[in-house]
Design a protein around this motif. Structure first.
Motif, mmCIF file in Angstrom:
data_model
loop_
_atom_site.group_PDB
_atom_site.id
_atom_site.type_symbol
_atom_site.label_atom_id
_atom_site.label_comp_id
_atom_site.label_asym_id
_atom_site.label_seq_id
_atom_site.Cartn_x
_atom_site.Cartn_y
_atom_site.Cartn_z
ATOM 1 N N ALA A 70 -8.672 -1.236 -2.755
ATOM 2 C CA ALA A 70 -7.364 -0.698 -2.349
ATOM 3 C C ALA A 70 -6.805 -1.465 -1.145
ATOM 4 N N LEU A 71 -7.687 -1.790 -0.205
ATOM 5 C CA LEU A 71 -7.247 -2.559 0.965
ATOM 6 C C LEU A 71 -6.873 -3.983 0.580
ATOM 7 N N ILE A 72 -7.630 -4.557 -0.332
ATOM 8 C CA ILE A 72 -7.329 -5.913 -0.809
ATOM 9 C C ILE A 72 -5.972 -5.916 -1.512
ATOM 10 N N LEU A 73 -5.731 -4.891 -2.336
ATOM 11 C CA LEU A 73 -4.440 -4.788 -3.022
ATOM 12 C C LEU A 73 -3.299 -4.689 -2.011
ATOM 13 N N GLU A 74 -3.473 -3.853 -1.001
ATOM 14 C CA GLU A 74 -2.397 -3.719 -0.015
ATOM 15 C C GLU A 74 -2.186 -5.024 0.759
ATOM 16 N N TYR A 75 -3.287 -5.664 1.103
ATOM 17 C CA TYR A 75 -3.198 -6.947 1.811
ATOM 18 C C TYR A 75 -2.413 -7.962 0.974
ATOM 19 N N LEU A 76 -2.736 -8.027 -0.300
ATOM 20 C CA LEU A 76 -2.059 -8.993 -1.176
ATOM 21 C C LEU A 76 -0.596 -8.606 -1.418
ATOM 22 N N ALA A 77 -0.313 -7.316 -1.471
ATOM 23 C CA ALA A 77 1.085 -6.874 -1.614
ATOM 24 C C ALA A 77 1.898 -7.318 -0.402
ATOM 25 N N GLU A 78 1.300 -7.189 0.774
ATOM 26 C CA GLU A 78 2.004 -7.624 1.993
ATOM 27 C C GLU A 78 2.152 -9.139 2.023
ATOM 28 N N HIS A 79 1.080 -9.825 1.693
ATOM 29 C CA HIS A 79 1.077 -11.294 1.746
ATOM 30 C C HIS A 79 2.070 -11.903 0.746
ATOM 31 N N THR A 80 2.136 -11.313 -0.448
ATOM 32 C CA THR A 80 2.971 -11.902 -1.503
ATOM 33 C C THR A 80 4.356 -11.267 -1.595
ATOM 34 N N GLY A 81 4.527 -10.109 -0.954
ATOM 35 C CA GLY A 81 5.798 -9.394 -1.083
ATOM 36 C C GLY A 81 6.005 -8.790 -2.461
ATOM 37 N N GLN A 82 4.930 -8.612 -3.215
ATOM 38 C CA GLN A 82 5.061 -8.077 -4.578
ATOM 39 C C GLN A 82 4.215 -6.812 -4.782
ATOM 40 N N PHE A 83 4.766 -5.897 -5.558
ATOM 41 C CA PHE A 83 4.045 -4.697 -6.020
ATOM 42 C C PHE A 83 3.641 -3.730 -4.900
ATOM 43 N N GLY A 84 4.250 -3.875 -3.738
ATOM 44 C CA GLY A 84 3.966 -2.960 -2.634
ATOM 45 C C GLY A 84 4.998 -1.850 -2.552
ATOM 46 N N ALA A 85 4.912 -1.069 -1.466
ATOM 47 C CA ALA A 85 5.818 0.054 -1.267
ATOM 48 C C ALA A 85 7.154 -0.424 -0.706
ATOM 49 N N ARG A 86 8.214 0.330 -1.033
ATOM 50 C CA ARG A 86 9.532 0.019 -0.486
ATOM 51 C C ARG A 86 9.816 0.780 0.801
ATOM 52 N N ASP A 87 9.123 1.905 1.013
ATOM 53 C CA ASP A 87 9.319 2.670 2.243
ATOM 54 C C ASP A 87 8.061 3.495 2.514
ATOM 55 N N ALA A 88 8.096 4.246 3.602
ATOM 56 C CA ALA A 88 6.899 4.985 4.037
ATOM 57 C C ALA A 88 6.492 6.056 3.030
ATOM 58 N N ALA A 89 7.484 6.723 2.445
ATOM 59 C CA ALA A 89 7.164 7.777 1.474
ATOM 60 C C ALA A 89 6.475 7.183 0.245
#
Lengths: 208, 208
Positions: A70-89
């Motif tokens: 899960a942390l790796i996924l979030e790290y990669l979402a941040e790094h690539t700008g893809q498949f991450g969250a659009r806002d805090a909610a």
């Protein structure tokens, strides 16, 4: 040398979560084969040098070592700008499902598959117990997917990639997967993504 | 009316994680009793209105509804400015242990305790399986605590509160807890914190 190194093996759906993310986002990555079935993740040296938690996946990138899918996924979402969250909610919603996945959805299914399919235990009280728990988790995700094409925000996010860790594994766990029609449809949507690959084609597989 | 409402019951170590955090940070909170043992979390209505994942804890605060203990802990750390991460690296380390907790440390122990102690199954292949898995997770946390008083950053964080969910539960799961000397010492440090309370004193308990 490639930018990312992923310590993994093909039978690990937890590693697949990270591998599929790397592939869908077109990263330059190489797998580092971990001989799980010969006990490598239980070796003292591996735990000291790679991951004290004794698990794959482990991702190496830019001098950092990351563990926990899960942390790796979030790290990669941040790094690539893809498949991450659009806002805090949305971020909270994504994490809510990644946690449910780690606690129940992946956890029970992966344990069942390991014992029943890979170690070929035959049917036992333990496989019946794990199947019941896995099925309960599948029901919850199936009910959620009845109303939305993907888990969060109507589009693919890392919540989907987390939950998808084991759903493409070919072994028959004795769960009637065809009954989970919304999960089956969601699997079809993921499979149709550009760059999708099956875990056994994406990571090195030991001959059992 | 109190500021926080926590849907919980005393036997839930996952709810205890949130309850202990609320108590240690001196928040104004009230428990909302969930009759888990009578199946309330499996009721259609409860799932639709409170948590589709069918789990406690659920925290209500300022018009928001939060689920998953790790997310609730992080929310409260941010809201109170206590027991959270000091930087991005520490945050990742905290989440690494909260995920390990959800996946293995709490998960197997809680399932074992539920079946063996609360449902009084007697010794079965399932309890032996769960005990073996729980013990493996305990060994990993014990090894980590051999070198540090708390899980991350040398002080109490929400990583400790997550892992501590079930460690104060009094039921005998058949695990020789005294062998995990570093976990035992860490439990002593947590118990000594100002405001610490036992789960059975902190949340409403149904008469079984």
């Amino acid at each position: 040398m490639s930018e990312f190194k992923l310590h993994c093996f093909a039978e690990s759906g937890n590693a697949y979560k990270a591998a599929l993310m790397l592939e869908l986002t077109e990263q330059d990555w190489d797998p580092v084969f971990v001989d799980f079935f010969k006990g490598q993740t239980r070796e003292k040296e591996w735990r000291e040098q790679v991951n004290e938690q004794g698990e794959v996946p482990v991702l190496e990138h830019a001098g950092q070592t990351l563990t926990q899918s899960a942390l790796i996924l979030e790290y990669l979402a941040e790094h690539t700008g893809q498949f991450g969250a659009r806002d805090a909610a949305e971020k909270r919603e994504i994490w809510r499902w990644m946690l449910f996945d780690n606690h129940k959805f992946t956890a029970y299914y992966a344990a069942l598959r390991f014992i029943y399919c890979l170690k070929e235990s035959g049917e036992t009280d333990v496989t019946r117990f794990l199947r019941e728990r896995a099925t309960a988790a599948y029901r919850i995700v199936d009910a959620h997917l009845a109303n939305t094409p993907f888990m969060v925000g109507g589009r693919l996010t890392i919540a989907d990639l987390s939950l998808a860790g084991y759903v493409f594994m070919p072994e028959d766990t004795g769960i009637a997967l065809e009954e989970f029609v919304h999960i089956e449809a969601w699997k079809g949507r993921i499979k149709a993504l550009k760059g999708w690959q099956h875990p056994y084609d994406l990571m090195p597989r030991v001959a059992l």
